[in-house]
Design a protein around this motif. Structure first.
Motif, PDB file in Angstrom:
ATOM      1  N   SER A 464      17.186  47.372 -32.124  1.00  0.00           N
ATOM      2  CA  SER A 464      17.378  47.025 -33.525  1.00  0.00           C
ATOM      3  C   SER A 464      18.818  46.583 -33.741  1.00  0.00           C
ATOM      4  CB  SER A 464      16.968  48.171 -34.441  1.00  0.00           C
ATOM      5  OG  SER A 464      18.017  49.057 -34.621  1.00  0.00           O
ATOM      6  N   HIS A 465      19.720  47.083 -32.917  1.00  0.00           N
ATOM      7  CA  HIS A 465      21.115  46.683 -33.045  1.00  0.00           C
ATOM      8  C   HIS A 465      21.327  45.247 -32.582  1.00  0.00           C
ATOM      9  CE1 HIS A 465      25.462  46.672 -32.011  1.00  0.00           C
ATOM     10  NE2 HIS A 465      25.544  47.424 -33.083  1.00  0.00           N
ATOM     11  N   GLN A 470      12.691  46.247 -34.664  1.00  0.00           N
ATOM     12  CA  GLN A 470      12.333  47.643 -34.524  1.00  0.00           C
ATOM     13  C   GLN A 470      11.108  47.703 -33.632  1.00  0.00           C
ATOM     14  OE1 GLN A 470      13.257  50.656 -36.398  1.00  0.00           O
ATOM     15  NE2 GLN A 470      15.154  49.591 -36.794  1.00  0.00           N
ATOM     16  N   SER A 865      17.248  60.952 -45.431  1.00  0.00           N
ATOM     17  CA  SER A 865      17.608  60.332 -44.149  1.00  0.00           C
ATOM     18  C   SER A 865      19.110  60.083 -44.071  1.00  0.00           C
ATOM     19  CB  SER A 865      16.843  59.025 -43.965  1.00  0.00           C
ATOM     20  OG  SER A 865      17.181  58.134 -44.977  1.00  0.00           O
ATOM     21  N   CYS A1061      14.658  55.474 -36.650  1.00  0.00           N
ATOM     22  CA  CYS A1061      14.398  54.454 -37.652  1.00  0.00           C
ATOM     23  C   CYS A1061      14.932  54.934 -38.997  1.00  0.00           C
ATOM     24  CB  CYS A1061      12.898  54.208 -37.726  1.00  0.00           C
ATOM     25  SG  CYS A1061      12.476  53.064 -39.015  1.00  0.00           S
ATOM     26  N   PRO A1062      15.673  54.066 -39.676  1.00  0.00           N
ATOM     27  CA  PRO A1062      16.294  54.522 -40.927  1.00  0.00           C
ATOM     28  C   PRO A1062      15.289  54.918 -41.996  1.00  0.00           C
ATOM     29  CG  PRO A1062      16.605  52.164 -40.629  1.00  0.00           C
ATOM     30  CD  PRO A1062      16.058  52.697 -39.352  1.00  0.00           C
ATOM     31  N   ILE A1063      14.068  54.396 -41.912  1.00  0.00           N
ATOM     32  CA  ILE A1063      13.145  54.696 -43.009  1.00  0.00           C
ATOM     33  C   ILE A1063      12.143  55.777 -42.653  1.00  0.00           C
ATOM     34  CG2 ILE A1063      13.372  52.404 -44.008  1.00  0.00           C
ATOM     35  CD1 ILE A1063      10.643  51.714 -42.907  1.00  0.00           C
ATOM     36  N   ARG A1066      12.348  58.631 -45.147  1.00  0.00           N
ATOM     37  CA  ARG A1066      12.103  58.116 -46.470  1.00  0.00           C
ATOM     38  C   ARG A1066      10.612  57.861 -46.676  1.00  0.00           C
ATOM     39  NH1 ARG A1066      15.273  52.934 -48.488  1.00  0.00           N
ATOM     40  NH2 ARG A1066      14.460  52.987 -50.590  1.00  0.00           N
TER      41      ARG A1066
ATOM     42  N   ILE B  91      12.621  46.062 -46.218  1.00  0.00           N
ATOM     43  CA  ILE B  91      13.371  47.198 -46.741  1.00  0.00           C
ATOM     44  C   ILE B  91      14.466  47.605 -45.762  1.00  0.00           C
ATOM     45  CG2 ILE B  91      11.875  49.012 -45.784  1.00  0.00           C
ATOM     46  CD1 ILE B  91      12.172  50.295 -48.690  1.00  0.00           C
ATOM     47  N   LEU B  92      14.306  47.189 -44.508  1.00  0.00           N
ATOM     48  CA  LEU B  92      15.327  47.535 -43.513  1.00  0.00           C
ATOM     49  C   LEU B  92      16.638  46.801 -43.771  1.00  0.00           C
ATOM     50  CD1 LEU B  92      13.087  47.514 -40.340  1.00  0.00           C
ATOM     51  CD2 LEU B  92      14.051  49.496 -41.479  1.00  0.00           C
ATOM     52  N   TYR B  95      19.589  48.606 -44.780  1.00  0.00           N
ATOM     53  CA  TYR B  95      20.332  49.388 -43.804  1.00  0.00           C
ATOM     54  C   TYR B  95      21.107  48.508 -42.841  1.00  0.00           C
ATOM     55  CZ  TYR B  95      17.168  52.983 -45.451  1.00  0.00           C
ATOM     56  OH  TYR B  95      16.463  53.846 -46.241  1.00  0.00           O
ATOM     57  N   LYS B  97      23.728  46.520 -40.773  1.00  0.00           N
ATOM     58  CA  LYS B  97      25.003  47.072 -40.305  1.00  0.00           C
ATOM     59  C   LYS B  97      26.165  46.698 -41.205  1.00  0.00           C
ATOM     60  CE  LYS B  97      23.278  45.389 -36.783  1.00  0.00           C
ATOM     61  NZ  LYS B  97      23.116  44.419 -35.783  1.00  0.00           N
TER      62      LYS B  97
END
Lengths: 1086, 438
Positions: A464-465, A470, A865, A1061-1063, A1066, B91-92, B95, B97
């Protein structure tokens, strides 16, 4: 390459019932370069017996695999009427009988080098090189004549025989030659001295011979004497490469008529032949020969069915799927995609699905795939520590002796070693070393850890970076369920497995690893496989050896006893004058400071004068420099240093590469050149480190301490010049002020208000000061920071300007934006504050933002989160000396449900919850999901005090008076909301009664929603409730459709449990909140 | 206003039946279900329809699932389209960077030339290629049958497309020999800066017959029904953040609702009124939006002529079937696909037999587990969407004689336009109210 092990113990040759592959336990520090002789035939299995077995069963498979074989040889190759030109990727050696035709005068065992590579047409090549012999040097004792030498030869031979009684070798020391060379150490006036070149029969004999000479040997007429050896620590293959001018990944030509096709093919390569080392033509990587051959790159991933609560173990848990993608170097799509599954699996479009009934067939099919496809490079994520060892150990557990034939040598098994690799730069790592002959392994995980600083190295987070992609993360406890389902669920798993094989390939392409690593190998001259498995020093040593050979110098094998040479003063930084600067700050940078210093002052091993020599030689002062640390180095007119010369070449080559890069049009050529200039830069910078590595190959602290002392002097000097010249007295508008200086840069506030004016003065200062330095040290003006927030040394933030019209970016150093052990809330808060302060220039806005965030935190309105902290679980609870929050939590989770609890190697996410007074910090950690499900209150004070306060104060203290009072104790911290836990003891006894939604008054039986008093506000209160539902619905929809998007399916439930995963939290929270909000709204519809 | 009239005008009557049952969410709750069920149900029902059509369309071809595809073999596959979109916001992005220096401009449309379609059935997915199937026309969630074959690289090369087509229509009722009008209005946006209280008052007065001469009143008497298609009020949402409201803010919040209630009161006193919720109304967000609560209309809810309905809304007047939304379905298609006008989007949804194919993917939607209420099983006679930029209408005909009047209702607050539909001939015209004096 064979490397790493100090002992050689191998099972005796096997014929029909081979033993498991040899495992060596060895501690190999990166600095230990030791050869390991591998005898031909030893690792071979009986070919026919194995191949013939179940050949029929596999015929169907074979025909499926055979369509992927390499292109057939053209007539010219078959008739041997064409020179063979190929790009080599891997060089190793093996011990075999001397070639009778090529070397008629020799007999007995000899080291045969094997070069593996690929031709332009894509044919695989295995070239056996004969006639190259291992050797090293010792200094010749004065007065030793030719007769003495032959006597010495006999003595040495006798001692060697004594030491290697079991050896079958007819002779050990082949010959001893008298040569004229010079040691690289210290400045010497005479041009050369006598050295003895000792040529031995086999590479490992170098080490044993060195041992004898180190300890001392009785020589008639000279008495007991011990010798310093020279170049006795050079790996045999590297020795060959140096002597034949072969650099890693370059093109090699064997002219027509100079090669002989092997009588019996030992390898699976299409072109296999013998030749003499002197007949090889090594092409420098330029022009046509800078291109890349069409290598075959195999990217693979395996899935194992673990038991609940355990990480898969090869002795118990089966391998159920292997996904493979094969790509030709330079193409953007794989040409082979397949997945091998245990038990049936539904088809996948565009993918060959090969299903088998037994695990044995899966493993053997994979082996056959490797043989047929014949990949040059094997890549994957964590393959070196997990996938490859797992496959091999699994085959061992299943007693499939013929499985581990994965290399290019016929029926030769892979060798497995446990190694501990330690390096200053990377710390100590335990790993498995698996030697797959003729194929380069490239583990993307290792490359990532080596080249990038990231907060998490999971494949998901890395993808993802870098790829903004993802991936679905299936927890290993679900894998078994999917496997035990039906063909459909296994297909699901296969799709997941394929993605795991695909992402490493994408990363490889995106980050141009192949280009960068091949170029690095070419620049430094080491084989590609060294780059990942070894530290920095081998690269510098390789260059040093090459240069020394040109200059007729030899390098001593100065075995150092630890770091008793002491330490030296490191780089300096000028005192930072902390503050918020609202005037432009010009930054003056030294371009490649340390390399420039070494070149400017001719710092090298061979220019260093020892204190005794200073007296003895009585050098005139104009011929040497005394460094600020007190060492003496002669100037280039007496002796030009080798290190400066290497550096000069590297930097000129870099300049040229950069110039070519501008000209280049072809994207592949560009990639090569960019990789090259990067490799050259890194190499130039690592030379200084090499001289300072106290446990390194050739440490010389006189050099490294001189470099840093010069560096300090330069910084001080610059500061002084700037502050002396740019003054109102000197005719400038303002007095310049140096506010901070780092290792190689100085920050100056010239006092002018505009970026443009600061740039003009910056340029002037850089030119003026550069003029006072010895060439090639150069001060460059690059950028202006405006505004600039200087917190302390190595911590600052500012807007970065390289042109006066528009800033390029916001630049931060050392500020909590990427630290791992901070929660996301802090990271976001710091980012947002800096953004408001620096870009919007709105300090009150930033303060307000902080207050709102703190208020949200205290009012329990923060997305969970954002509060999650993650730490890696490196060992089990008992092994930790101090109780740590994440370890305790892992233990607690194991008690709740062993299946989903984190295991060693996993990262443990947790939040800090409110606990009884006096609870220890480690007792307050809790699983975020558990917190969500049970509405456990978090501890806002912990986050405020332990997470947010320090980073915030750091930023705001230079800007704000009373920052702590204002930010952390203002009126916004008064109201606090703590949710009531649903599982706490007291709640079980509480009687629930409806309260008015408007005022929380208890409702009488007749009312359902509002009390009589609030009835008038019904519309308003309803709007509030429905708005809450509406917001949640929107978030719910966006979150869950995103997960469908990631998993790549609309018709199947989302299984993903990726906590990276950031979500993730959430999503879970949205589900729960939604149900609650909906329930509240229902109360209106009685 | 005093009206001197000799004749006593009698308002015309018609029969009315509400058909919103399928859009009601009552027992359903959020229990951790996901969106896969709704897609599954949709595919299941549509596949049955498409399979029966395929046997007429390409009887010689086998129907296969994605799993059963074989390279080079022609066949028909049925499944849900998924459109891979490069620019689709996610929605990502929240977030990402780096906070971007310049705020992202929200584009009106997220299409990109690199977008491509994928067909998914319950067995798997396959990427679609070929020039026949235009990604710009389709969006995620539509179910179609495709004729083509799998290529060597694993794509499915599409030769021909079959959509379900207009659903069967209930028999057209006997055409009345008199004019009966239905008025559509949307986007009143009471409380917003652009709303003009006088305009709506004029509309109400016109409908209730308080305006104009006898002729006009005569026409007004022929209005039998009013539909308010969403966005009736605009409430300052900033106030609804969970904090306690001051008395002043409370008024600010409820004022528009009170105003609406007064006007609706006048309407409902005279004829039947349907009010649908829209995106800006105090209702839930995801489709189907549930009726605006009675407590918001303490006055008008006393009348039995006043009906608070769902969005989408379906009803019958004199056996003419009406179906409509407050516009979200067409607006969302407009973001993720292309058409020459909004009516074309409406026509497509009829042909796809699905009112809101992009729900749940890009359009908020309740996660149904056992049904997909947006499937159009019966073709309406009148199909309307609210809150559009301008009025537009067209009559379309289906292959089996279906006739549908499509209506895009403009936002009333912007130019004071409402739409009149004559049940006698399904003709449409606008009612325009100007309050500017020059």
């Amino acid at each position: 390459m064979n490397k790493g092990s100090a002992r050689k113990s191998r099972p005796p040759p096997q014929n029909t019932s081979p033993a498991p592959p040899a495992k060596h336990q060895a501690l190999s520090q990166e600095e230990d370069f030791v050869d390991e002789d591998v005898f031909l035939d030893e690792n071979l299995l009986d070919e026919d017996a194995l191949i013939l077995r179940d050949i029929e069963e596999r015929q169907a498979l074979a025909s499926r695999l055979s369509k992927w074989t390499r292109p057939p040889l053209s007539q010219e190759y078959v008739s041997q009427s064409k020179s063979i030109v190929f790009q080599q990727l891997e060089i190793d050696y093996v011990i075999g009988e001397s070639h009778r035709e090529l070397l008629p005068n020799l007999s007995g065992p000899a080291a045969i080098l094997r070069i593996f590579g690929v031709t332009r047409e894509g044919h695989s090549v295995c070239c056996h090189v004969h006639g190259f012999e291992p050797y090293f040097y010792i200094s010749c004792p004065p007065g030793m004549g030719p007769d003495d030498i032959s006597l010495f030869h006999q003595t040495l031979e006798a001692r060697m025989k004594e030491m290697n009684r079991n050896s079958k070798a007819p002779s050990f020391v082949r010959r001893i030659e008298l040569v004229q060379k010079r040691s690289i150490m210290y400045y010497q006036q005479q041009t050369s001295q006598s050295f003895l070149k000792i040529v031995v029969a086999l590479p490992t004999m170098v080490a044993s011979c060195r041992g004898i000479l180190d300890r001392g040997i009785q020589i008639d007429g000279f008495g007991m004497k011990s010798f310093m050896t020279y170049e006795s620590n050079v790996l045999f293959a590297l020795r060959f490469m140096i002597d034949c001018n072969v650099v890693g990944g370059n093109w090699i030509e064997v002219p027509v008529g100079k090669y002989k096709k092997t009588v019996r093919n030992l390898s699976y390569c299409q072109l296999e032949f013998d030749c003499l080392y002197s007949d090889l033509i090594s092409h420098a990587p330029e022009g046509e020969f800078s291109k890349m051959a069409p290598f075959r790159i195999l990217s693979f991933d395996i899935e194992c069915a673990g038991r609940k609560g355990h990480f898969p173990e090869p002795t118990k848990d089966p391998v159920i799927q292997v996904a493979n993608l094969v790509t030709l170097q330079g193409e953007d799509q794989p040409f082979i995609r397949n997945v091998m599954t245990l038990n049936s699996c539904s088809p996948i479009a565009g993918v060959d699905v090969l299903s088998f009934d037994t695990e044995r067939e899966v493993l053997l099919a994979w082996r056959d795939l490797i043989r047929e496809v014949d990949p040059d490079i094997i890549i994957g994520y964590n393959i070196c520590k997990f996938d490859l060892p797992y496959l091999i150990e699994r085959a061992e557990a299943l007693k499939i002796a013929e499985f581990p034939i994965l290399g290019r040598i016929r029926n030769s098994k892979v060798r497995v070693k446990d190694t501990t690799f330690s390096s200053r730069q990377l710390g100590t790592r335990e790993s498995k070393e698996i030697t797959v002959e003729g194929r380069v392994q490239f583990d993307l995980l290792q490359a990532m850890q080596r080249d990038y600083k990231l907060s998490s190295y999971s494949l998901n987070s890395v993808s993802s970076h870098f790829l903004s992609e993802q991936k679905e993360d299936v927890h290993h406890s679900i894998i078994s369920d999917l496997q035990n389902g039906n063909a459909e669920t296994r297909r699901r798993l296969a799709v997941y497995c394929l993605k795991d094989a695909y992402l490493p390939q994408r990363l490889l392409d995106k980050l141009m690893f192949i280009y960068n690593y091949v170029e690095m190998a070419r620049v430094t001259g080491v084989p590609i496989s060294f780059l990942l498995s070894r530290g920095q020093s081998i690269k510098v040593l390789s260059q040093l050896l090459r240069k020394a050979k040109q200059k007729n110098l030899v390098i001593p094998n100065a075995k150092q006893a630890g770091s008793d040479q002491g330490t030296y003063e490191g780089a300096t930084v000028l005192e930072a004058r902390a503050g918020f600067y609202e005037k432009p700050i010009a930054t003056l940078d030294f371009a490649s400071l340390y390399p420039s210093i070494m070149m400017a002052y001719n710092l090298c091993y061979c220019t260093l004068v020892t204190p005794e020599d200073v007296r003895k030689l009585n050098l005139p002062p104009e011929h040497f420099n005394k460094t600020p640390s007190g060492e003496i180095f002669v100037k280039p007119n007496l002796q030009k240093g080798i290190l400066p010369e290497i550096l000069e070449e590297l930097l000129t080559a870099r300049k040229r590469a950069k110039a070519d890069l501008k000209e280049a049009k072809d994207p592949f050529e560009k990639a090569v050149l960019d990789g090259r200039q990067l490799a050259l830069k890194i190499s130039a910078n690592s030379v200084y480190g090499f001289t300072g590595a106290t446990v390194g190959q050739l440490p010389c602290l006189e050099i490294s301490s001189s470099v840093t002392s010069y560096g300090r002097q330069m910084i001080e000097h610059t500061k002084k010049l700037v502050e002396d010249k740019f003054t109102t007295l000197g005719g400038y508008e303002h007095n310049a002020e140096v506010i901070y200086g780092d290792t190689d840069s100085v920050m100056v506030q010239f006092g002018v208000p505009s970026v443009e004016a600061a740039m003009i003065l910056g340029r002037e200062a850089a030119d003026y000061i550069s003029g006072t330095f010895t060439k090639p040290i150069k001060l460059e003006f690059e950028k202006v920071y405006y505004p600039y927030l200087l917190i302390s040394k190595k911590r600052y933030a500012g807007l970065f300007w390289t042109n006066p019209n528009k800033f390029d970016k916001m630049d931060t150093k050392g500020i909590e934006t990427v630290r791992r052990d901070n929660c996301l809330l802090v990271k976001n808060l710091v980012n947002e504050c800096l953004h408001r302060i620096l870009i919007d220039r709105d300090v009150p806005g930033a303060v307000q933002y902080v207050k709102n965030t703190i208020s949200d935190l205290l009012m329990n309105r923060v997305d969970l989160s954002l509060l999650v902290i993650t730490k890696g679980l490196t060992k089990t609870g008992d092994d930790y000396e101090v109780k740590a929050a994440h370890v305790e939590l892992a233990e607690r989770m194991r008690k709740r449900d062993a299946a989903t609890a984190p295991n060693v190697g996993d990262r443990v996410p947790y939040v800090i919850i409110k606990a009884a007074k006096g609870a220890k910090a480690y007792e307050k950690s809790e699983d975020p999901i558990y917190v969500l499900e049970n509405s456990i209150p978090i501890d806002p004070q912990y986050y405020l005090e332990n997470q947010m306060s320090k980073p915030l104060l750091r930023i705001f203290e230079p800007i704000l008076k009373n920052a702590s009072k204002e930010l952390l104790h203002g009126s916004h911290t008064r109201s606090i909301f703590i949710s009531t836990p649903s599982n706490s003891g007291i709640m079980k006894f509480a009687k629930k009664q409806l309260t008015c939604i408007g005022c929380k008054a208890l409702l009488s039986k007749a009312d359902h929603t509002l009390c009589a008093h609030c009835k008038g506000r019904e519309a308003e209160l309803y709007c509030k409730a429905v708005e809450n539902v509406s917001d949640l619905e929107m978030v719910f929809g966006r979150l869950w459709t995103q997960c469908q998007e990631c998993q790549g399916s609309l018709h199947q439930d989302v299984l993903c449990t990726s906590r990276d995963c950031p979500i993730f939290y959430r999503r879970k929270k949205a589900q729960k909140d939604m149900a609650e909000a909906k329930q509240l709204l229902e109360r209106w519809n009685f | 206003m005093e009206i001197d009239s000799q004749k006593n005008l009698q308002r015309k009557q018609c029969s009315y039946e509400i058909l919103d049952e399928q859009y009601k969410i009552q027992k359903e709750t959020y229990k951790g279900q996901q969106y896969s069920h709704i897609y599954f149900v949709r595919l299941h029902l549509m596949r049955t329809i498409l399979h029966s059509l395929v046997s007429k369309w390409k009887p010689h071809l086998p129907v296969r699932t994605v799993l059963e595809l074989e390279e080079g073999k022609e066949c028909v596959i049925v499944g849900t389209l998924y459109k891979h979109m490069k620019l689709k916001p996610t929605i990502l992005d929240e977030y990402s960077k780096e906070r971007s220096v310049t705020p992202l401009v929200k584009p009106h449309n997220f299409m990109h030339p690199d977008d491509y379609l994928v067909l998914e059935d319950d067995s798997g997915r396959v990427k679609l290629s070929g020039a026949v199937l235009l990604p710009s026309v389709y969006a995620t969630g539509i179910i179609v049958a495709l004729h083509g074959k799998e290529t060597g690289v694993g794509d499915f090369f599409v030769d021909d497309i079959l959509e379900a087509g207009l659903p069967p229509q209930i028999e057209r009722p006997v055409i009345p020999n008199e004019d009966k009008y239905v008025v559509f209005v949307s986007g009143l946006s009471i409380g917003s800066s652009s709303s003009n209280p006088l305009q709506f008052q004029l509309l109400v007065d016109h409908i209730t017959g308080h305006l104009g001469d006898e002729k006009e009143q005569g026409i007004a008497a022929q209005i039998v029904h009013v539909v308010i298609a969403g966005n009736s009020v605009e409430i300052p949402r900033g106030l609804l953040n969970g904090q306690h409201l001051s008395a002043k803010d409370q008024t600010k919040l409820t004022e528009p609702l009170k105003e609406l209630d007064i006007l609706l009161n006048q309407l409902a006193a005279g004829l039947s009124v349907d009010i649908m919720p829209g995106p800006s109304d105090p209702a839930n967000f995801s489709l189907p939006q549930q009726p605006l609560h009675r407590c918001l209309f303490p006055g008008s809810s006393a009348y039995n002529t006043f009906r608070s309905c769902t969005n989408p809304h379906c009803f019958e007047l004199d056996n003419f079937r009406f179906l409509g939304t407050s516009g979200q379905n067409a607006d969302d298609l407009d973001k993720y696909s292309e058409a020459k006008d909004k009516l074309e989007f409406m026509e497509r949804t009829l042909r796809w037999r699905h009112l809101a194919p992009t729900a749940p993917n890009t359009l908020g939607c309740y996660p149904f587990t056992d049904r997909d209420p947006f499937l159009i099983e019966s073709c309406p006679h009148v199909y309307f969407i609210g809150n559009q930029d301008k009025f537009d209408t067209r009559l379309i005909k289906g292959s089996e004689g279906q006739m549908v009047r499509l209506i895009a209702i403009p936002r009333f607050c912007e130019n004071g336009v409402a739409v009149m539909l004559n049940l006698r001939n399904l003709d449409c015209h606008i009612l325009s109210f100007e309050t500017e004096f020059s």
